[in-house]
Enzyme design. Structure first.
Site, PDB file in Angstrom:
ATOM      1  N   HIS A  51       0.860  -1.181   0.000  1.00 54.58           N
ATOM      2  CA  HIS A  51       0.000   0.000   0.000  1.00 54.58           C
ATOM      3  C   HIS A  51       0.899   1.234   0.000  1.00 54.58           C
ATOM      4  O   HIS A  51       1.539   1.550   1.005  1.00 54.58           O
ATOM      5  CB  HIS A  51      -0.906  -0.018   1.229  1.00 54.58           C
ATOM      6  CG  HIS A  51      -1.740   1.208   1.370  1.00 54.58           C
ATOM      7  ND1 HIS A  51      -2.804   1.468   0.551  1.00 54.58           N
ATOM      8  CD2 HIS A  51      -1.661   2.251   2.221  1.00 54.58           C
ATOM      9  CE1 HIS A  51      -3.351   2.608   0.886  1.00 54.58           C
ATOM     10  NE2 HIS A  51      -2.677   3.113   1.909  1.00 54.58           N
TER      11      HIS A  51
ATOM     12  N   HIS B 130      -6.527   9.568  -0.412  1.00 49.08           N
ATOM     13  CA  HIS B 130      -7.093   9.555   0.932  1.00 49.08           C
ATOM     14  C   HIS B 130      -6.194  10.137   2.030  1.00 49.08           C
ATOM     15  O   HIS B 130      -6.555  10.045   3.212  1.00 49.08           O
ATOM     16  CB  HIS B 130      -7.544   8.137   1.318  1.00 49.08           C
ATOM     17  CG  HIS B 130      -6.429   7.138   1.445  1.00 49.08           C
ATOM     18  ND1 HIS B 130      -6.266   6.127   0.537  1.00 49.08           N
ATOM     19  CD2 HIS B 130      -5.460   6.984   2.363  1.00 49.08           C
ATOM     20  CE1 HIS B 130      -5.231   5.391   0.900  1.00 49.08           C
ATOM     21  NE2 HIS B 130      -4.719   5.897   2.009  1.00 49.08           N
TER      22      HIS B 130
ATOM     23  N   ASP C 269      -7.531   1.421   2.839  1.00 49.85           N
ATOM     24  CA  ASP C 269      -7.158   2.412   3.857  1.00 49.85           C
ATOM     25  C   ASP C 269      -7.906   3.727   3.760  1.00 49.85           C
ATOM     26  O   ASP C 269      -7.476   4.718   4.325  1.00 49.85           O
ATOM     27  CB  ASP C 269      -5.640   2.680   3.755  1.00 49.85           C
ATOM     28  CG  ASP C 269      -5.113   3.482   4.937  1.00 49.85           C
ATOM     29  OD1 ASP C 269      -5.640   3.314   6.045  1.00 49.85           O
ATOM     30  OD2 ASP C 269      -4.187   4.280   4.746  1.00 49.85           O
TER      31      ASP C 269
ATOM     32  N   ASP D 153       0.969   5.091  -0.204  1.00 49.53           N
ATOM     33  CA  ASP D 153       0.192   6.327  -0.173  1.00 49.53           C
ATOM     34  C   ASP D 153       0.709   7.277  -1.245  1.00 49.53           C
ATOM     35  O   ASP D 153       1.910   7.603  -1.283  1.00 49.53           O
ATOM     36  CB  ASP D 153       0.301   6.986   1.199  1.00 49.53           C
ATOM     37  CG  ASP D 153      -0.516   6.253   2.242  1.00 49.53           C
ATOM     38  OD1 ASP D 153      -1.624   5.819   1.923  1.00 49.53           O
ATOM     39  OD2 ASP D 153      -0.024   6.098   3.380  1.00 49.53           O
TER      40      ASP D 153
END
Length: 1021
Positions: free
Chosen positions: A265, A581, A377, A267
């Protein structure tokens, strides 16, 4: 027995740490290291490799790397004679300050020809020998692009730091080069270490009195006895023999089954800027490809088409390797979104575009049409997501974040998620409760124990690999996966794809439970408000992009002007990236939000240029036709709730707008003022508070007895954990009502009556302009705030004389209702909610709507008064003042507008939202009178997009949804020559029409169920 067990376990732990682990790597050979400190921002590899004269000697212990800087290292060495490449590694310690990858310095290894080799991070810093001989002469010659990213977590204490902004970050080096050397690997010791690592973890998860635990203890004890601590490499093979039996015993037939899929993951921005994310993706993806070459079972998934697009642009050789592995089915694009966006705040069309742009990229570049939405997330999930995902041609949904709930444990791990319109998606929450597992025994055991669907389902997913800051899986994780494949006392495991998991999970769980509505995250509630300028820019750009597409499509159809498809795609993709996000929610460093504000401004300016060009083409056509361009002799067109011209949708009523006959007046009274425009009457007292608010249609007083509207409240905001993310319920315990004023003055003109209220709070200055415009059935409160608070929350509330059991808040393609009471722990935990452009509270026959132009956070409470009436209090969260990760978040000049409409139902609330956003306007407001491309006769349906088709055919695409939450009927007709109409999915592929959609020639009649979404293709003649 107890003492014997404890002694053996302690002995094993010490043996692992002090004997086995140090013995994995043996003899070292020196490597020459030179380096070049890049001035300013990163440079391309070709430039760095060519800068030979700039490199200087860099021995171990050399300081390097001011925050956010880049240093290129050149590593050269002769390979030792007689040592096979497979028994060599190149150790590269950049000066790691811990073993957490992704949150400190990291590197990317390059060959001298400028192609990518592999990533380097704390737990993945040994480059395999097979990759080393790059110059064909038997020597090592490679470059390392070392990034001096500072650790902003500070031990995960999240304290204010100047490091998140290059302007405030210190210029001193943060790192010291560690060991860089060739090393010999003892494969027997390495494998023994991996055996013990798994078995030691498994023992810790087994009951103390479990026979299996004691069998493993005896085996490990025999292993240690058989080994010579003075010759660990020479006796490791013998030690492994003593573990062979306990490692070969299979898992129970009833053991839970885990599908493990490699993942990182990453970001797209957070504690690093977007430019650094591009490099994180390259490091992580290169590492994954290296592991694929070593382990034929390894499967790696990555979402976010944006991240692949960066690789394609900046690392073409790496992208070519990814393409090959995608074709093999081992590098798997998932999610189908442009980025892993926030799910609650993006507007309707923007949320659809996340999937449209993401799936377009995956289809165009890889031929992949994935069926799983992948959002592990994001901070809560909109009730509209199921139908958006399904409309994009997808079947499944995965997230993990709801396991972070503070109050209520979500009751299912596999279930059907039902959205606003009744669409259901098979959804999975991995019971491992994380998206960055390391395949530790504690994690796999937790997944089995925690799985809430036992007896009905037997399988769950484990995404593994270091994440957030990237890194992904490493060799130790893959070694663990091979041992967990079937091991007594543990769940069984396989390496496979998400699609493999979902296919089997859906097939075995034929009647899963159903969850209806939003997946509300009971945490991170401050993200609805933090970094207001980013949120304001997002709202503005969404609206301008909608308008730009409409005018450009109109100009193309009417005049033949070229449709700027590529430019519109570029602008949309920029806005979609900024909905990531940790960007739109306001939870990133200052650098990220400075970039976001600058890019929002650039998108807005580009949209205005596109609109101006389209209008110029239309104006030229009007002049050529002899038609007036000032609107005379033409009804022009009105914009609907998302800014598109349709017939029959005027503010708060049907039909074309009529001339306003009643001017707005303001009368001073007792230090305050009375505002009246014949539709609304408001009384503002000497404190600048609204003490009376009535609509002429009902005559009913909206303000509760003794209540106040326009009440600003300042709360202490010191959450327990995540500063810019969390809003904890105890914020309500401390409140300062801002009732003192510096001045209250009035302004009047025929078009509007205005009361200006000035307030001071410490160093903060607040100016409110309470405006009642002629012909508008609502009051507008415009804010100009010089915000200088520290750890505070500012809210704006209205005490309403309404008994509202629920609030209704706009979300994508509809609205969601939430209880205003706190009957259950689920209700109580939902104390801060997200609304887009409007919030409505009401009782049968009467309600009040609150609109906004750039806010998302709201709360609604209610009390029963001594007189028996109920006061319902909706409040808009205007500003916060967190100190991490941006210590100066939201400080400075801020602007926002809030509107309030008494006597409003849901239809009026929908229109209020559009009015507050500035989207109710005639085409003549732009100086051009033109018939709309489509006409919509009927109420309840809203057009979300009018644009040209993705395939370049010139066909017109119209997207619309039912907005009132009721069965609604409308007729849609094209205003251009059209040969046929068809229903499509979001990617404009033909599908069977949803019930209620009928086509007669080129006229479309829609009898829409509540909140249904339709996309129509009008094929031009």
């Amino acid at each position: 027995m107890h003492d014997d067990r404890v002694i053996t376990e302690r002995r094993l732990y010490r043996f692992l740490r002090q004997r086995l682990e140090p013995a994995v790597l043996g003899q070292r050979w020196p490597v020459r290291v030179t380096g070049w400190d890049v001035p300013g921002e990163p440079v391309p590899a070709a430039e760095a490799i060519a800068a030979t004269a700039a490199y200087t000697e860099r021995p171990a212990g050399s300081p390097w790397g001011p925050p956010w800087s880049t240093t290129w290292l050149h590593l050269t060495a002769d390979l030792p004679d007689g040592v096979p490449l497979e028994d060599l590694v190149l150790l590269v310690d950049l000066g790691f300050t811990g073993d957490g990858p992704g949150f400190q310095c990291e590197g990317l290894a390059w060959r001298p020809d400028g192609t990518v080799l592999t990533g380097i991070s704390p737990r993945n810093n040994a480059i395999p020998g097979r990759l080393l001989a790059t110059d064909g002469s038997g020597g090592v010659d490679l470059y390392v692009e070392a990034a001096a990213n500072p650790d902003l977590t500070q031990g995960w204490t999240f304290q204010p730091t100047p490091l998140g902004d290059p302007a405030t970050a210190p210029a001193t080096p943060r790192y010291v080069l560690g060991e860089i050397a060739l090393a010999h690997v003892s494969r027997d010791v390495e494998e023994l270490y991996r055996d013990c690592w798994v078995l030691n973890g498994l023992m810790a998860e087994l009951p103390v009195d479990a026979p299996r635990r004691h069998e493993i203890l005896r085996a490990t004890e025999a292993m240690m006895d058989a080994m010579d601590p003075d010759d660990v490499p020479g006796t490791a093979a013998l030690g492994r023999q003593h573990l062979r039996d306990v490692l070969s015993r299979p898992a129970s037939a009833s053991a839970h089954h885990l599908v493990a899929t490699g993942h990182a993951h990453i970001d797209s921005a957070w504690l690093w800027p977007v430019r650094e994310t591009m490099r994180k993706c390259a490091r992580t993806f290169a590492n994954a490809l290296t592991l694929m070459d070593e382990d034929p079972d390894f499967v790696f998934v990555a979402s976010s088409a944006q991240q692949y697009a960066w690789i394609k642009e900046h690392y073409p050789d790496l992208f070519a390797r990814i393409r090959e592995r995608v074709a093999d089915g081992r590098f798997v694009p998932v999610g189908g979104m442009w980025v892993e966006a926030d799910s609650t705040m993006p507007g309707s069309e923007a949320m659809a575009r996340q999937f449209i742009e993401g799936k377009r990229f995956f289809l165009d570049e890889f031929g992949v049409d994935g069926e799983e939405a992948w959002l592990p997330d994001s901070f809560g999930y909109s009730a509209a997501m199921p139908q958006i995902v399904a409309a994009a041609g997808m079947r499944w949904f995965l997230t993990q974040k709801i396991s972070w709930n503070q109050t209520n444990a979500f009751p299912h791990h596999s279930f059907l998620w039902e959205g606003l319109d009744g669409t259901r998606l098979f959804t999975h929450f991995p019971p491992v409760d994380m998206y960055n597992a390391q395949l530790l025994a504690s994690e796999v055991a937790h997944a089995e124990r925690n799985f809430r669907d036992k007896g009905r389902a037997t399988i769950s997913l484990v995404p593994f690999g270091y994440g957030d800051g990237g890194g992904g899986p490493n060799r130790l994780m893959l070694a663990a996966a091979s041992r967990w494949r079937s091991l007594e006392g543990a769940p069984s495991m396989e390496l496979n794809t998400p699609a493999s998991f979902f296919t089997r999970a859906e097939a075995e769980y034929v009647r899963p439970p159903v969850w209806v509505g939003e997946l509300y995250l009971e945490k991170h509630r401050a993200t609805f408000t933090a970094q207001h300028r980013t949120k304001r820019g997002n709202r503005r750009c969404e609206a301008l992009l909608h308008e730009a597409e409409l005018w450009c499509a109109t100009a193309t159809v009417r005049t033949g002007a070229a449709y700027p498809a590529q430019e519109l795609d570029r602008l949309w993709r920029m806005v979609l990236l900024l909905q990531f996000h940790d960007i739109l929610p306001g939870s990133a460093i200052a650098w990220v939000h400075q970039d976001a504000e600058r890019n929002h401004d650039a998108v807005a300016a580009a949209c205005e240029e596109l609109i101006a060009a389209a209008l110029a083409a239309l104006a030229a056509l009007s002049t050529d036709d002899g038609t007036s361009t000032d609107g005379s002799g033409s009804a022009g067109c009105w914009f609907n709730a998302t800014g598109f011209p349709v017939r029959g949708v005027a503010p708060f009523g049907a039909g074309v707008p009529t001339a306003v006959t009643t001017p707005a007046t303001v009368t001073e009274q007792d230090g305050g003022a009375v505002l009246d425009n014949g539709l609304v009457r408001a009384v503002v007292d000497a404190r600048g508070l609204i003490v009376s608010l009535r609509d002429a249609a009902t005559g009913r007083e909206a303000i509760a007895p003794g209540g106040r509207g326009n009440l600003l409240s300042l709360h202490r905001d010191t959450p327990n954990e995540w500063d810019a993310w969390d809003l904890d319920g105890f914020y309500r315990n401390t409140v300062r009502e801002l009732t003192e004023v510096d001045a209250v003055t009035v302004e009047s003109c025929p078009d509007a009556a205005t009361v200006v209220v000035d307030r001071s709070v410490g160093a903060t200055r607040i100016r409110q302009r309470i405006v009642l415009a002629a012909g508008e059935p609502h009051l507008r409160i415009e804010h100009e705030i010089d915000w200088q608070e520290h750890e505070k929350l500012l809210k704006l509330g209205f005490d309403l004389d309404v008994r509202a059991d629920v609030s209704s808040a706009e979300t994508q393609f509809g609205h969601v209702q939430r209880p205003t009471h706190t009957n259950t722990s689920w209700d109580a935990a939902r104390f801060e909610i997200c609304a887009h452009r409007w919030l409505h509270v009401g009782e049968p026959g009467y309600g009040v709507a609150i609109g906004n132009d750039s806010s998302y956070g709201h709360d609604v409470t209610r009390t029963v008064r001594p007189d028996g009436g109920t006061t319902t209090v909706p409040r808009v969260s205007l500003l916060t003042a967190p100190v991490f990760p941006d210590p100066f978040a939201d400080r400075g000049q801020q602007r926002m507008t809030v509107t309030v409409a008494p006597g409003a139902g849901i239809p009026e609330a929908v229109r209020l939202g559009q009015a507050t956003a500035g989207l109710v306007r005639r085409g003549t407001d732009r100086g051009v009178a033109v018939e709309p491309l489509v006409s919509l006769d009927g109420d309840g349906l809203v057009i979300d997009a009018v644009k040209l088709a993705l395939d370049g055919s010139g066909d017109v695409i119209v997207r619309l949804h039912e907005a009132h939450g009721a069965r609604s009927t409308a007729v849609l007709q094209p205003g251009f020559a059209c040969r046929s109409v068809e229903t499509t999915d979001l990617l404009e592929r033909p599908i069977e029409p949803r019930r209620g959609v009928t086509v007669d020639g080129t006229t479309v009649t829609v009898v829409a169920d509540p909140f249904t979404l339709s996309t129509l293709r009008f094929r031009r003649a």
